[in-house]
Design a protein around this motif. Structure first.
Motif, PDB file in Angstrom:
ATOM      1  N   ASP A  23       0.774  -1.238   0.000  1.00 48.95           N
ATOM      2  CA  ASP A  23       0.000   0.000   0.000  1.00 48.95           C
ATOM      3  C   ASP A  23       0.803   1.285   0.000  1.00 48.95           C
ATOM      4  O   ASP A  23       0.474   2.206  -0.716  1.00 48.95           O
ATOM      5  CB  ASP A  23      -0.981   0.031   1.179  1.00 48.95           C
ATOM      6  CG  ASP A  23      -2.175  -0.874   0.958  1.00 48.95           C
ATOM      7  OD1 ASP A  23      -2.476  -1.194  -0.209  1.00 48.95           O
ATOM      8  OD2 ASP A  23      -2.800  -1.263   1.952  1.00 48.95           O
ATOM      9  N   ASP A  24       1.830   1.395   0.794  1.00 44.89           N
ATOM     10  CA  ASP A  24       2.496   2.696   0.905  1.00 44.89           C
ATOM     11  C   ASP A  24       3.734   2.837   0.023  1.00 44.89           C
ATOM     12  O   ASP A  24       4.496   3.781   0.177  1.00 44.89           O
ATOM     13  CB  ASP A  24       2.813   3.035   2.367  1.00 44.89           C
ATOM     14  CG  ASP A  24       3.832   2.122   2.998  1.00 44.89           C
ATOM     15  OD1 ASP A  24       4.117   1.052   2.425  1.00 44.89           O
ATOM     16  OD2 ASP A  24       4.345   2.479   4.065  1.00 44.89           O
ATOM     17  N   TYR A  34       9.402   4.375  -3.767  1.00 43.49           N
ATOM     18  CA  TYR A  34       9.428   5.401  -2.730  1.00 43.49           C
ATOM     19  C   TYR A  34       8.371   5.070  -1.687  1.00 43.49           C
ATOM     20  O   TYR A  34       7.361   4.428  -1.987  1.00 43.49           O
ATOM     21  CB  TYR A  34       9.129   6.776  -3.330  1.00 43.49           C
ATOM     22  CG  TYR A  34      10.327   7.405  -3.999  1.00 43.49           C
ATOM     23  CD1 TYR A  34      10.881   8.573  -3.496  1.00 43.49           C
ATOM     24  CD2 TYR A  34      10.912   6.834  -5.120  1.00 43.49           C
ATOM     25  CE1 TYR A  34      11.983   9.159  -4.099  1.00 43.49           C
ATOM     26  CE2 TYR A  34      12.006   7.408  -5.732  1.00 43.49           C
ATOM     27  CZ  TYR A  34      12.540   8.572  -5.215  1.00 43.49           C
ATOM     28  OH  TYR A  34      13.629   9.143  -5.814  1.00 43.49           O
ATOM     29  N   ARG A  35       8.621   5.513  -0.485  1.00 48.95           N
ATOM     30  CA  ARG A  35       7.686   5.335   0.623  1.00 48.95           C
ATOM     31  C   ARG A  35       7.605   6.663   1.352  1.00 48.95           C
ATOM     32  O   ARG A  35       8.631   7.218   1.760  1.00 48.95           O
ATOM     33  CB  ARG A  35       8.204   4.231   1.547  1.00 48.95           C
ATOM     34  CG  ARG A  35       7.310   3.932   2.716  1.00 48.95           C
ATOM     35  CD  ARG A  35       7.847   2.701   3.468  1.00 48.95           C
ATOM     36  NE  ARG A  35       7.036   2.469   4.626  1.00 48.95           N
ATOM     37  CZ  ARG A  35       7.446   2.701   5.877  1.00 48.95           C
ATOM     38  NH1 ARG A  35       8.663   3.134   6.113  1.00 48.95           N
ATOM     39  NH2 ARG A  35       6.630   2.487   6.875  1.00 48.95           N
ATOM     40  N   ARG A  36       6.396   7.181   1.487  1.00 46.23           N
ATOM     41  CA  ARG A  36       6.185   8.471   2.140  1.00 46.23           C
ATOM     42  C   ARG A  36       7.063   9.568   1.549  1.00 46.23           C
ATOM     43  O   ARG A  36       7.641  10.394   2.251  1.00 46.23           O
ATOM     44  CB  ARG A  36       6.402   8.357   3.639  1.00 46.23           C
ATOM     45  CG  ARG A  36       5.433   7.390   4.291  1.00 46.23           C
ATOM     46  CD  ARG A  36       5.668   7.288   5.773  1.00 46.23           C
ATOM     47  NE  ARG A  36       4.790   6.251   6.313  1.00 46.23           N
ATOM     48  CZ  ARG A  36       5.091   5.527   7.362  1.00 46.23           C
ATOM     49  NH1 ARG A  36       6.215   5.722   8.021  1.00 46.23           N
ATOM     50  NH2 ARG A  36       4.258   4.610   7.789  1.00 46.23           N
ATOM     51  N   GLY A  37       7.187   9.561   0.225  1.00 45.45           N
ATOM     52  CA  GLY A  37       7.929  10.591  -0.482  1.00 45.45           C
ATOM     53  C   GLY A  37       9.437  10.455  -0.463  1.00 45.45           C
ATOM     54  O   GLY A  37      10.140  11.300  -1.013  1.00 45.45           O
ATOM     55  N   PHE A  40      13.077   4.444  -1.077  1.00 42.71           N
ATOM     56  CA  PHE A  40      12.959   3.327  -0.146  1.00 42.71           C
ATOM     57  C   PHE A  40      13.630   2.045  -0.656  1.00 42.71           C
ATOM     58  O   PHE A  40      14.251   1.322   0.107  1.00 42.71           O
ATOM     59  CB  PHE A  40      11.482   3.054   0.147  1.00 42.71           C
ATOM     60  CG  PHE A  40      11.238   1.862   1.034  1.00 42.71           C
ATOM     61  CD1 PHE A  40      11.551   1.907   2.382  1.00 42.71           C
ATOM     62  CD2 PHE A  40      10.722   0.691   0.512  1.00 42.71           C
ATOM     63  CE1 PHE A  40      11.347   0.797   3.206  1.00 42.71           C
ATOM     64  CE2 PHE A  40      10.507  -0.419   1.317  1.00 42.71           C
ATOM     65  CZ  PHE A  40      10.817  -0.364   2.670  1.00 42.71           C
ATOM     66  N   GLY A  58      14.358   2.773   8.001  1.00 44.13           N
ATOM     67  CA  GLY A  58      13.824   4.105   7.752  1.00 44.13           C
ATOM     68  C   GLY A  58      14.852   5.145   7.388  1.00 44.13           C
ATOM     69  O   GLY A  58      14.498   6.242   6.987  1.00 44.13           O
ATOM     70  N   SER A  83       6.136  -1.790   6.207  1.00 42.13           N
ATOM     71  CA  SER A  83       5.025  -1.029   5.657  1.00 42.13           C
ATOM     72  C   SER A  83       3.699  -1.272   6.373  1.00 42.13           C
ATOM     73  O   SER A  83       2.721  -0.600   6.084  1.00 42.13           O
ATOM     74  CB  SER A  83       4.861  -1.358   4.165  1.00 42.13           C
ATOM     75  OG  SER A  83       6.009  -0.925   3.461  1.00 42.13           O
TER      76      SER A  83
END
Length: 88
Positions: A23-24, A34-37, A40, A58, A83
């Motif tokens: 999902d993210d 990418y994850r949260r902008g 990743f 992270g 995630s």
């Protein structure tokens, strides 16, 4: 170590399809997630094989081999764990 070529990414297609379902994660370029902008996960290749660079903590990329079905499955488990929503 160079970024994965289109041929290398083709070999990882089943893994990429699974990652696209997380999902993210957002795939900005083929095989670059990418994850949260933030960057990743991406892939590299060299004579030793294929590798994923992933920020499981992270902040820092760590290199994981993705040459076997077991290695790919383990990467997917780790990515899904990172995630997962808090409390899962």
């Amino acid at each position: 170590m160079k970024h994965a070529s289109p041929d290398a990414l083709a070999a990882l297609q089943p893994l990429l399809e699974e990652l696209r379902q997380v999902d993210d994660l957002v795939e900005r370029k083929p095989g670059v997630f990418y994850r949260r902008g933030m960057a990743f996960l991406h892939f590299h290749e060299d004579p030793a094989g294929l590798f994923a660079d992933v920020k499981l903590d992270g902040g820092t990329f760590t290199r994981r081999p993705v040459n076997t079905a077991d290695e790919r499955a383990e990467l997917l488990v780790q990515v899904r764990h990172v995630s997962a929503p808090s409390g899962s």
